[in-house]
Scaffold this active site. Structure first.
Site, PDB file in Angstrom:
ATOM      1  CG  LEU A 140      -1.976   1.104   1.278  1.00  0.00           C
ATOM      2  CD1 LEU A 140      -2.997   0.939   0.164  1.00  0.00           C
ATOM      3  CD2 LEU A 140      -2.652   1.149   2.633  1.00  0.00           C
ATOM      4  CG  ASP A 141      -0.658   4.572   0.227  1.00  0.00           C
ATOM      5  OD1 ASP A 141      -1.300   4.554  -0.828  1.00  0.00           O
ATOM      6  OD2 ASP A 141      -1.183   4.747   1.332  1.00  0.00           O
TER       7      ASP A 141
END
Lengths: 289, 289, 289, 289
Positions: C232-233
């Site tokens: 994530l990210d």
């Protein structure tokens, strides 16, 4: 765009009419003499049908010395009608600083110079006032005071040029030097005088640009570094930057805040010039960074 | 500086000669009628010896209606020689948009309007061309085409003013409207016409500013929103912004990149105007944000 | 860096171990088949000893069609151990947009698409909510609602992939799509999913980044566009930008102002990706602009 | 926001629960003793229901001396449960600088100090290395070397505190001081130690932030000035700024460019602190400029 400081490189700056085969010709030339290209940056200006290039290569293992290189490259340059310059990162620019009383640009240039940010030597600083002597001498640089009045300007510029020639100066940086150089002086050093103007050119040309900006109520103030030509504040722009202001900022605030802008745009110009990253064409600059 | 959207507030905008006791007089006045101040922002202009203020308070529990407030405040205003405006956040600005063919500013203003970013209604959009009709009608706003030629300009402006008056318009936004408004038109709506100019004013006044910027070789391009006065591009500046460009950017790149600047500076101006955050004085603006 | 829109060009994106003769080999190859190079941009990564290049040439007069070019270039690529991609500006990227309820990024991408700023087609928009249907259909693009819950996610992603494959989609833009894509989905489209995260990554990873920024009292807020990977990210960053805030800004102000950042960083990423200016290496991006 | 340098002003910094009548009470208090308010700036934090204010007035003609003012204001402060500070622009902050070997922040702070940009005296500079002695002594400031090792840290901090107390120091500026201060030291000077961290906090906390930024492939680098608390890099942020970088920038380029950021954010923090423009609340700062 790491600094040239520790390098031993050759740099070619080229502009010519755009034609097929240019990149191949230059790349082959360098490769045939065993160049290891570190940076190559080119630009095709579609409007002007111009080709602009900067190429930098490691001299370690390169087969040609300067004279050989000039001789070998000349036919290619002629074939493509190139304007070209050859530079060596180990040959430092000889830079003189002209300054008056404001010392914020001077202190920044001197600090960066000593830190190794600029690929130059500074053999002298010339001022029309004695005020900044202690600062200049702290950095171990000879300091010369040459007063300038309307009456003595011709003679003063002659003295300046004498000093510059004695030291083989090839770049003059006007670090808020408050005298306008004569056309004769500028003609002596074409493309070799960098000025910082405290506005976002072409807005607020001439005297007291912060006063002009304050009166107009602009929401951003600016500064511009540029090569000096015979027309005031009209030379090729190297760098510009701006800073936000508001109605809360007094005229003095504009002057105070603007100093930071002036330092930055001047230092960028000096850095890029001394690393041979600036190519002037069509009254503009290409900055290869 | 949260949006007015959901608020029920009163706003006073004041300017007057600076004197002791001004803040106390205004604060006491509001407090004595049970105002809950949400924002108060003042500025003392030392050069002009002016006092500028914006104060916004919650109307919930406030003791005075509009007529009462005007009556009660008048003596204070007179005592301090105030220019003053009273605004209510629940009274939305009636805003007309003038546009030609370029729709990048229009699309941005309409989207922000529908999202509730502006404290306004848009009763109509007027254009000298039919091109943007689908976009305007998608947002459910009446669209009027009024062609303009040199010969029909007087008549066209009369039609425009008729429409504006029918809808009680009190703000006209020129979203890249390519006609110069006459002095008569401007005199009809003093301080009520906002334009976006595609340069960093006062650089590159007049036609084709990106062409001028490209020819000059600037390193930043800009855009400016300002109130329209009788002198072209010389009205009080509301907002400006810039964007970095280089020799790699063609003229078309400048035009393309500049669109984003134009949208931003125009939208900021519309937002601030409709929230009554802009005070014009001495040909400049104070922006209370 | 003018748009590809009206061009008929070939583009090579190359990365390989840095070696002497690379530029000469590529330039000679193109020149020998009569290419007119419009842009060439290379970078030597000294730390990784990598050579990265993007070259774009006019196909008018070029001697090879795609199959011939691939065949002729393969030996050079092999000799220098290149990873390489060949792209044609006339072959538009097939781009799908995923969106939820927030429409500020969507409206910006759609407007720029219709204005010709992106070199792509948009065969469909997929949402887990019906809200943005009118906007999407105004631009004449098919709109599909695929609701997603924890229970239906696997099935929903299967439907999404079916639709994407039907339309030969090769770029998925998450325009504030509020669902986390599964690892399986991401593995289906490696380097082909672009997300916008509303913080300056790696600060404020995960949920509610504006809330995190507000609590920390930062003086700048940011937004980041990046390729989606399984973490994530954490994917390669394409573009970032920031905006100044102060104690005067409420949490809602941060959210409001941040929307403009999100639009800009996402649109830049889409523009650069569809013009084949992005090269991913070592978990980072080189952006050839 | 003109400098305090030539002023003779009083400054009140106030925070308290927001209530009606606060502005009126403060304005009346000052007016009743004949204050001429030069700047007044307040902020209502809606989330925390806090009122924050800075007010600065001309002491020329003001009726109260410091003791009288403290006595007269105390009942108002108590009534509204205020935290408050009273400052006088003529009482300069006594500022010490801690530095190690990197001198770019030091040279900037010293230059601005001598130029009158900061409303402070600098009675001493302390370093754990002798390197910067010539620079410090050029500015006529006593220089103390106190080496620090893991073993001698407790003793070294005792010596530092002795020196600071001898000189009545009330602000310590860490100008790239490469030692982590102990919790005991920090507890001695709460809200009185300003550090500059070379990243955009909270990204890249701790050691070697430029290395972290380079590895992550960010497109902007940042710097942050903040008050030091017992948690590393977690104190209230005073100022942040960023600079654009690209894949062309090496790790060394990030370090070089970052120096300019560090200088700017540190100098802003020092300027604002010494002009009593910073109010710490809820682990954040309000900056009244």
């Amino acid at each position: 765009m790491a600094t040239n400081a520790a390098r031993n490189t050759g740099i070619l700056l080229i502009d010519c009419p755009d034609r097929k085969g240019l990149v191949a010709a230059i790349a082959n030339f360098l490769y045939s003499y065993n160049a290891n290209i570190l940076h190559a940056d080119q630009h095709q200006d579609a409007e002007l049908k111009l080709f602009l290039m900067r190429v930098e290569w490691d001299l370690d293992g390169f087969a040609l010395d300067e004279a050989q290189l000039r001789a070998a490259f000349a036919p290619i340059a002629e074939q493509f009608q190139m304007r070209w310059r050859l530079e060596y990162s180990t040959v430092k620019t000889k830079m003189a600083i002209f300054v008056s009383k404001y010392d914020h640009c001077l202190v920044d240039v001197l600090y960066r110079y000593r830190s190794g940010e600029f690929n130059c030597d500074i053999p002298l600083v010339i001022s029309n006032h004695p005020d900044v002597r202690p600062l200049v001498e702290f950095y171990g640089i000879p300091f010369h005071v040459i007063p300038v009045t309307a009456d003595t300007k011709v003679e003063a510029e002659r003295q300046q040029i004498d000093l510059l020639e004695q030291h083989n100066v090839d770049l003059i940086v006007l670090a808020r030097y408050m005298q306008v150089l004569s056309g004769d002086f500028v003609a002596h050093y074409p493309g070799k005088v960098i000025n910082v103007h405290h506005s976002f050119l072409p807005a607020f040309i001439g005297a007291k640009p912060y006063h002009q900006a304050f009166a107009r109520g602009v929401k951003l103030i600016g500064a511009t570094s540029h090569y000096v030509t015979e027309v005031l504040d009209a030379g090729p722009i190297i760098e510009q930057d701006v800073l936000r202001v508001s109605h809360r900022d007094s005229l003095q605030d504009l002057i105070d805040k603007g100093r930071d802008l002036e330092r930055t745009v001047l230092s960028h110009a000096v850095k890029w010039h001394t690393e041979h990253r600036v190519l002037v064409y069509d009254k503009k600059t290409a900055i290869f960074i």
